[in-house]
Design an enzyme around this catalytic site. Structure first.
Site, PDB file in Angstrom:
ATOM      1  CG  HIS A 140      39.522  17.232  -3.881  1.00  0.00           C
ATOM      2  ND1 HIS A 140      40.063  16.176  -3.718  1.00  0.00           N
ATOM      3  CD2 HIS A 140      40.260  18.336  -3.030  1.00  0.00           C
ATOM      4  CE1 HIS A 140      41.033  16.186  -2.652  1.00  0.00           C
ATOM      5  NE2 HIS A 140      41.110  17.530  -2.478  1.00  0.00           N
TER       6      HIS A 140
ATOM      7  CD  GLU B  76      44.114  17.514   2.294  1.00  0.00           C
ATOM      8  OE1 GLU B  76      44.020  18.493   1.507  1.00  0.00           O
ATOM      9  OE2 GLU B  76      44.025  16.066   1.748  1.00  0.00           O
TER      10      GLU B  76
ATOM     11  CD  GLU C 271      36.470   8.094  -2.056  1.00  0.00           C
ATOM     12  OE1 GLU C 271      36.247   7.896  -0.892  1.00  0.00           O
ATOM     13  OE2 GLU C 271      36.933   8.877  -2.503  1.00  0.00           O
TER      14      GLU C 271
ATOM     15  CG  HIS D 127      46.904  17.110  -1.700  1.00  0.00           C
ATOM     16  ND1 HIS D 127      46.147  16.650  -2.866  1.00  0.00           N
ATOM     17  CD2 HIS D 127      46.142  17.380  -0.679  1.00  0.00           C
ATOM     18  CE1 HIS D 127      44.923  16.836  -2.394  1.00  0.00           C
ATOM     19  NE2 HIS D 127      44.884  17.463  -1.060  1.00  0.00           N
TER      20      HIS D 127
ATOM     21  CD  GLU E 172      40.343  18.906   1.575  1.00  0.00           C
ATOM     22  OE1 GLU E 172      40.921  17.970   0.833  1.00  0.00           O
ATOM     23  OE2 GLU E 172      39.836  18.273   2.502  1.00  0.00           O
TER      24      GLU E 172
ATOM     25  CB  CYS F 114      37.010  13.300   2.057  1.00  0.00           C
ATOM     26  SG  CYS F 114      36.700  13.022   3.908  1.00  0.00           S
TER      27      CYS F 114
ATOM     28  CG  HIS G 124      42.495  22.145  -2.118  1.00  0.00           C
ATOM     29  ND1 HIS G 124      43.772  21.906  -1.336  1.00  0.00           N
ATOM     30  CD2 HIS G 124      41.955  20.909  -1.904  1.00  0.00           C
ATOM     31  CE1 HIS G 124      44.000  21.112  -0.736  1.00  0.00           C
ATOM     32  NE2 HIS G 124      42.736  20.361  -1.357  1.00  0.00           N
TER      33      HIS G 124
ATOM     34  CD1 TRP H  88      38.122  14.508   7.459  1.00  0.00           C
ATOM     35  CD2 TRP H  88      40.245  14.586   7.161  1.00  0.00           C
ATOM     36  NE1 TRP H  88      38.283  13.474   6.939  1.00  0.00           N
ATOM     37  CE2 TRP H  88      39.695  13.477   6.617  1.00  0.00           C
ATOM     38  CE3 TRP H  88      41.657  14.759   7.162  1.00  0.00           C
ATOM     39  CZ2 TRP H  88      40.604  12.586   6.048  1.00  0.00           C
ATOM     40  CZ3 TRP H  88      42.367  13.888   6.389  1.00  0.00           C
ATOM     41  CH2 TRP H  88      41.939  12.648   6.046  1.00  0.00           C
TER      42      TRP H  88
ATOM     43  CE1 TYR I  35      41.919  18.701   6.922  1.00  0.00           C
ATOM     44  CE2 TYR I  35      40.077  19.245   6.026  1.00  0.00           C
ATOM     45  CZ  TYR I  35      41.134  18.439   5.854  1.00  0.00           C
ATOM     46  OH  TYR I  35      41.284  17.676   4.884  1.00  0.00           O
TER      47      TYR I  35
END
Length: 201
Positions: free
Chosen positions: A68, A113, A86, A24, A115, A66, A31, A160, A103
Site C-alpha cells: 500500500h 481484501e 520485503e 482488513h 483493493e 504487493c 483502498h 489477485w 479486485y
C-alpha cells in the site's frame, strides 16, 4: 505512528485514510494498493510465498510483492520501497502495466481484501533476500511456465494474482517486451501522487 492506507471510491478518488490494521476485515473498504512482478533478463518471474503469520492469505504463493502506498506517496515509489523492505532488492524504476486493476476476494474465514491495485513490472539483476516478517520463501519461474500454470488453474496462487496474470499475458508472451501504460491512466487518487516530485516540493 500506525501506517495509514488511502481509501478510495468506485471512481478511484481518494476519500480519506484509515489505519492499515483496521481496514482488513469482513467489510473491508476499497483502498489503494499495488502489485508488482519482478523479472530477470531471462524472463523469469520472482514468486513469493506469503509469511504464515500474515492476516490475509498466509502461506499462499503469489506475485513478487504487493503493498500500500502511504498517503501522498507515488505508487512507483511505494513499489520500490516495499521491494527493498520485503525482498532486499534495490531498483530504480517500476513500470506501470495495469493502471486500473481492481479486485475483491474473500478468505474462508470471511476476511475480505478489496483493493484498487495498479500492477507494475520491475527488472532486476540481483538475487532476493526475503524478509521473514513478510515472505517465507521465494522462487524464480519462467514466465510462460508460470502463466500457463495460472491460466490452466493447475497452479495454486493468490486470488489477485490469478486475475492479473491473464491481463498481463494479453500484453504479450515476453514480459520484457511489454509496453508500459501511460501514467495518465492511473486512478485519480494515484495520479495526484504520481505528479508530485519525490522530495515533495
Amino acid at each position: 505512528m500506525e501506517e495509514q492506507v488511502v481509501l478510495v471510491d468506485s471512481a478511484g478518488n481518494a476519500i480519506g485514510t484509515a489505519p492499515k490494521t483496521s481496514v482488513h476485515g469482513q467489510e473491508t473498504p476499497l483502498h489503494l494498493a499495488f502489485s508488482s512482478y519482478v523479472f530477470d533478463q531471462d524472463s523469469r518471474v520472482l514468486l513469493t510465498r506469503r509469511a504464515t503469520h500474515k492476516l490475509t492469505w498466509p502461506g499462499v504463493w503469489t506475485n513478487s510483492c504487493c503493498g500500500h502506498p502511504l498517503p501522498g506517496e507515488p505508487l512507483d515509489h511505494a513499489v520500490i520501497r516495499r521491494l527493498s523492505y520485503e525482498l532486499g532488492l534495490t531498483v530504480d524504476r517500476a513500470d506501470l502495466m495495469l493502471p486500473t486493476f481492481t479486485y475483491r476476494a474473500v478468505m474462508p474465514n470471511g476476511i475480505v481484501e478489496h483493493e484498487l491495485c495498479p500492477v507494475y513490472r520491475v527488472m532486476v539483476d540481483t538475487s532476493a533476500t526475503p524478509n521473514p516478517d513478510e515472505v517465507d520463501e521465494v522462487r524464480w519461474m519462467p514466465w510462460k511456465e508460470f502463466a500457463d500454470g495460472v491460466l490452466s488453474t493447475l497452479l495454486a496462487i493468490s486470488p489477485w494474482c490469478r486475475e492479473q496474470v491473464p491481463l498481463l499475458n494479453e500484453l504479450g508472451t515476453n514480459p520484457l517486451d511489454w509496453r508500459p501504460a501511460p501514467l495518465k491512466d492511473l486512478p485519480p487518487a494515484a495520479l495526484r501522487s504520481a505528479a508530485q516530485p519525490a522530495n515533495g516540493q
